[in-house]
Scaffold this motif. Sequence first.
Motif, mmCIF file in Angstrom:
data_model
loop_
_atom_site.group_PDB
_atom_site.id
_atom_site.type_symbol
_atom_site.label_atom_id
_atom_site.label_comp_id
_atom_site.label_asym_id
_atom_site.label_seq_id
_atom_site.Cartn_x
_atom_site.Cartn_y
_atom_site.Cartn_z
ATOM 1 N N VAL A 133 0.785 -1.223 -0.181
ATOM 2 C CA VAL A 133 -0.025 -0.094 0.035
ATOM 3 C C VAL A 133 0.743 1.200 0.266
ATOM 4 O O VAL A 133 0.432 2.389 -0.705
ATOM 5 N N LEU A 134 2.044 1.128 0.716
ATOM 6 C CA LEU A 134 2.949 2.332 0.859
ATOM 7 C C LEU A 134 3.710 2.629 -0.609
ATOM 8 O O LEU A 134 4.401 3.482 -0.811
ATOM 9 N N ASN A 135 3.339 1.566 -1.585
ATOM 10 C CA ASN A 135 4.114 1.545 -2.524
ATOM 11 C C ASN A 135 5.754 1.951 -2.563
ATOM 12 O O ASN A 135 6.435 2.707 -3.248
ATOM 13 N N THR A 136 6.280 0.944 -1.695
ATOM 14 C CA THR A 136 7.825 0.967 -1.719
ATOM 15 C C THR A 136 8.335 0.144 -2.737
ATOM 16 O O THR A 136 8.000 -0.973 -2.990
ATOM 17 N N PRO A 137 9.012 1.121 -3.456
ATOM 18 C CA PRO A 137 9.984 0.204 -4.489
ATOM 19 C C PRO A 137 10.913 -0.843 -4.191
ATOM 20 O O PRO A 137 12.212 -0.303 -4.025
ATOM 21 N N PHE A 138 10.686 -1.925 -3.915
ATOM 22 C CA PHE A 138 11.493 -3.001 -3.095
ATOM 23 C C PHE A 138 11.949 -3.883 -4.208
ATOM 24 O O PHE A 138 11.181 -4.370 -5.168
ATOM 25 N N ARG A 139 13.288 -4.272 -4.227
ATOM 26 C CA ARG A 139 13.740 -5.238 -5.067
ATOM 27 C C ARG A 139 14.470 -6.380 -4.417
ATOM 28 O O ARG A 139 15.509 -5.967 -3.435
ATOM 29 N N THR A 140 14.434 -7.575 -4.182
ATOM 30 C CA THR A 140 14.919 -8.482 -3.296
ATOM 31 C C THR A 140 16.138 -9.116 -3.781
ATOM 32 O O THR A 140 16.927 -10.022 -3.196
ATOM 33 N N HIS A 141 16.442 -8.913 -5.042
ATOM 34 C CA HIS A 141 17.789 -9.372 -5.922
ATOM 35 C C HIS A 141 18.409 -8.366 -6.623
ATOM 36 O O HIS A 141 17.396 -7.607 -7.260
ATOM 37 N N PRO A 142 19.583 -8.176 -6.836
ATOM 38 C CA PRO A 142 20.193 -7.023 -7.534
ATOM 39 C C PRO A 142 19.610 -7.086 -9.197
ATOM 40 O O PRO A 142 19.491 -6.032 -9.798
ATOM 41 N N ALA A 143 19.505 -8.393 -9.701
ATOM 42 C CA ALA A 143 19.145 -8.513 -11.096
ATOM 43 C C ALA A 143 17.510 -8.624 -11.219
ATOM 44 O O ALA A 143 17.002 -9.120 -12.360
ATOM 45 N N GLY A 144 16.846 -8.456 -10.190
ATOM 46 C CA GLY A 144 15.508 -8.826 -9.941
ATOM 47 C C GLY A 144 14.508 -7.869 -10.321
ATOM 48 O O GLY A 144 14.617 -6.400 -10.390
ATOM 49 N N THR A 145 13.201 -8.153 -10.317
ATOM 50 C CA THR A 145 12.064 -7.265 -10.578
ATOM 51 C C THR A 145 11.911 -6.199 -9.321
ATOM 52 O O THR A 145 11.986 -6.635 -8.175
ATOM 53 N N GLN A 146 11.763 -4.981 -9.647
ATOM 54 C CA GLN A 146 11.087 -4.100 -8.721
ATOM 55 C C GLN A 146 9.681 -4.181 -8.659
ATOM 56 O O GLN A 146 9.075 -3.916 -9.556
ATOM 57 N N GLU A 147 9.227 -4.464 -7.358
ATOM 58 C CA GLU A 147 7.765 -4.436 -7.339
ATOM 59 C C GLU A 147 7.216 -3.246 -6.428
ATOM 60 O O GLU A 147 7.945 -2.585 -5.944
ATOM 61 N N HIS A 148 5.896 -2.825 -6.917
ATOM 62 C CA HIS A 148 5.217 -1.755 -6.408
ATOM 63 C C HIS A 148 3.917 -2.245 -6.004
ATOM 64 O O HIS A 148 3.584 -3.342 -5.873
ATOM 65 N N MET A 149 3.138 -1.343 -5.685
ATOM 66 C CA MET A 149 1.845 -1.622 -5.237
ATOM 67 C C MET A 149 1.072 -2.197 -6.297
ATOM 68 O O MET A 149 1.030 -1.992 -7.443
ATOM 69 N N THR A 150 0.330 -3.452 -5.534
ATOM 70 C CA THR A 150 -0.412 -4.258 -6.513
ATOM 71 C C THR A 150 -1.844 -4.384 -6.200
ATOM 72 O O THR A 150 -2.089 -4.712 -4.910
ATOM 73 N N LEU A 151 -3.038 -4.704 -7.009
ATOM 74 C CA LEU A 151 -4.230 -4.821 -6.621
ATOM 75 C C LEU A 151 -4.550 -6.215 -7.289
ATOM 76 O O LEU A 151 -4.293 -6.431 -8.183
ATOM 77 N N TRP A 152 -4.891 -6.996 -5.987
ATOM 78 C CA TRP A 152 -5.433 -8.365 -6.376
ATOM 79 C C TRP A 152 -6.865 -8.478 -6.145
ATOM 80 O O TRP A 152 -7.492 -8.146 -5.101
ATOM 81 N N ILE A 153 -7.849 -9.025 -7.159
ATOM 82 C CA ILE A 153 -9.186 -9.360 -6.781
ATOM 83 C C ILE A 153 -9.332 -10.822 -7.164
ATOM 84 O O ILE A 153 -8.904 -11.402 -8.056
ATOM 85 N N GLY A 154 -10.126 -11.569 -6.295
ATOM 86 C CA GLY A 154 -10.278 -12.995 -6.429
ATOM 87 C C GLY A 154 -11.734 -13.303 -6.124
ATOM 88 O O GLY A 154 -12.275 -12.844 -5.251
ATOM 89 N N ILE A 155 -12.349 -14.319 -6.690
ATOM 90 C CA ILE A 155 -13.534 -14.944 -6.331
ATOM 91 C C ILE A 155 -13.533 -16.434 -6.565
ATOM 92 O O ILE A 155 -12.952 -16.982 -7.169
ATOM 93 N N THR A 156 -14.085 -16.943 -5.317
ATOM 94 C CA THR A 156 -14.166 -18.272 -5.067
ATOM 95 C C THR A 156 -15.691 -18.794 -4.845
ATOM 96 O O THR A 156 -16.463 -18.191 -4.434
ATOM 97 N N ALA A 157 -16.159 -19.641 -5.761
ATOM 98 C CA ALA A 157 -17.190 -19.954 -5.623
ATOM 99 C C ALA A 157 -17.443 -21.683 -5.551
ATOM 100 O O ALA A 157 -16.568 -22.365 -5.910
#
Lengths: 187, 650
Positions: free
Chosen positions: B624-648
């Motif tokens: 939620v704070l949109n911290t631009p974090f990367r756990t590996h030097p060559a890796g993806t920089q991750e940002h705020m993400t919205l996920w929506i899910g439905i289970t029936a």
Amino acid sequence: MIRSALLAALLLLTASAHAQPVFDTVLFSASGTLNLDAPTTFSDRWSPGYGGHLEVATPFYRGFFELGVGYHTYGARQPVPVFDALHVYGGYGLYLIDGPVSVSLSGRLGNYRMQFDEATFDGVRTESELTVSAVLRGDVALGPRLGVFASGTYQHTYTFVRLGLVYASAGVTYLLPTPSWLKSALE
Amino acid sequence: MIQRWLLFLLGSCIVLPVHAQEPDNANQYLADEALDTSGRHRLTQLWAMLPGWSGFAVDGYTPTVTPGALSLPQQPRWAAFVDGHHVPLRVLGQQHLEALPLHVPQLGEVGTYTRPVYRYGQIRNRGLLDLKLRPLQDGWHARGHVALGNEIDDPGPYRYVDDSLPNIDRGGPVAFVEVSGKGPRASLRASASIDEHHPTDPLVRRRLFYLHRDTVNPITRRQSALVQAAWRGGRSEHHLLAFYTDLQPYRWLPGTGAELPTFERHSYVGLRGGAPSYRVDGLRYRLHYATQDYDPRINRDQAFVDYRRASLHGSMAWTAGSPHTYATIGASADQHQQFDLDSTRSFITSGRLTGLLHTSYASGILRLSSEIERRLETSALRGVGEWTQYLGEAHELRTTLSYATRIHPSYTMPWYWEGEGFSFYDRLELSTVNNAPFFTRGRLASADVVWQSTLGNTWLEAGGLFRYYSGLNIAEYRYSYTEEVVSATNYAFPATVNLRIGASGYVAGGHARVGVDVMERVTSEAYYQYQRPVTNDDAFWEAWAVLPQHQAQLDVRFAPLRRFNVALRGRYRSGTQWLSFRPADDQTGGRFGWERPAYVLVDAMLTKDFWKDHLTASIALRNVLNTPFRTHPAGTQEHMTLWIGITAGL
């Protein structure tokens, strides 16, 4: 942004509790929307036009829960493509003043799907992005079911260059008791 | 009084045998309620809920994790179990949880062991992830689930103003359908699932853009099918698990310096059974056969991995005694086959003898287990002592001591086989290790102490861990950086590798956990962990420095209404050091950040059940704070993400 969020949180905390039973009614709203254009890097290039919204709301835990869909149009002020946007959102709000004349404050989370009139790259014409909105709304009941309302909305769209848009809306409302099958399903 | 005693004895007969065989002593449990309200959909997203497991992810999709400092971060070897079936996941020195055909809403319980334990007939001293599927209900049922995620920072209309703005990662669809039936004696479950991830981080996309032909929209895709069946008779029960997973990932393998587009097929058939689970004594068996295939995907430089691994396992265990005191002795045999494009093969056969002595008394439980393994013409010994002491009704002290001689085989590591003539990475110009030993012997001695107390509406846990390693083989990679095309994978980070043989050192740490029912309908849990290597051995230090020393997590769950949950999770991870990327940083003026900074992540989740629990909708706003974090030097920089899910479910 943080100040706005804190102010909104304070208002929500001080709001009066709405005593109506959960999911007891369904309030339909239809409105026209006008973008209150402000000089930004966005409005230097695009001119937000008119739009419209359809919403449903139902009482939910001291306030109300709402779902809605909005349609906005954007013209071009520079040689950039015009686009239309479909806004799908859900939100939660509290009544600051309750009664025949009511004032509410709500927060919304949504998706803004922008459809451009030319391909962005390799045939892709659309972009979707997260939105967070704050809405201040006043309702006046004209009878047991019919009413009118006006609202102001600040919509924050999380594109790489953030879009902060302010809208004014006005429309009509129609209140119905929730059908028992629907209430049962919602509960 | 006599009636109460009879009731107690009757209750003991029903309850104790079930738990006496496998005590509920996991380091962490996630029950179905915690899983349902987590807003997590992919199995690989589980790690965010398990603070005792530390790791990193290059692609933002496939984390490499290590539990409780029980194996080197570069060589994770934890065991994964699905409903009591051991599923081998290890390929080319890595473990990929996404090979399992499951999504989080299919799980009923997750238990993790971050200390050595005896479980499922063997000593597990490298960590254990114990996944249980949702219990089936009587009759026929069907369930389905779909979820979509979208990361912020798309260019939007500014695409037409600045064409350098990247499109940002999209997750999903993450979906499954499942049908199940359960009768008095038999049950059946069948499911099919898919998952997609769209890697669009500029750093990753730049590498993929060169190598992979589908440069428009690279997608990591997974398709799986699973069948689970059980039959319960009066004197025995039998459980079958079979699955097939088709994966199309971009696999970052250490030493390649870029992602390889691969086709991977994971298949598994497992059967276990024997004496009914409500009894302590009896004979039980386990069998499984698993294959893992790596094949090339079309790419510009026709670089490919061609590799196949097959595992065959069989074991028997016999238990005798009473619910309070019993002994188990078991034997198992494993055969692992590896072969590649040139049909070069290796067969590794191993056998184990394992024994357990369990005794529970009024104020505690004592479990002693030992194991001898014969492999590679040498032997390894393991022993684990688990002692749980109840101090009144509110307190518990759990002590685990273990000692193991370990066989550190080089044959699971790609740099070894490349040097030996295997052509895993055909046409790639990789650095390899020549004359590496086939295996070395090392030792692991460990101690874990955990104190748990329940005081009214608060429960507390504090613990410490200690590990001593010796005889480790550690690969020291050194990545430089180039934007010139040398070969397919040497495009981005050409690597050299040096093998440190016989590294040793200590890892020590501690943790604390506090859970409080703050008020009616509000629960919270806080967790803190400190863990660090203690050594003068540079290679040992470097290997552990990629994990954060400090980790903290705060969970708050609020259920204002029945069938409605609000959850907040905050996570803190201290900085990490990646000495392997220091040359690339020196070369580029710190472009990749070999010292990764600390970060704080906040997630918010809403879950609402509808239609008498037949329908569940969830919204999760991650970071939620949109911290631009990367756990590996060559890796993806991750940002705020919205996920929506439905289970029936019906």
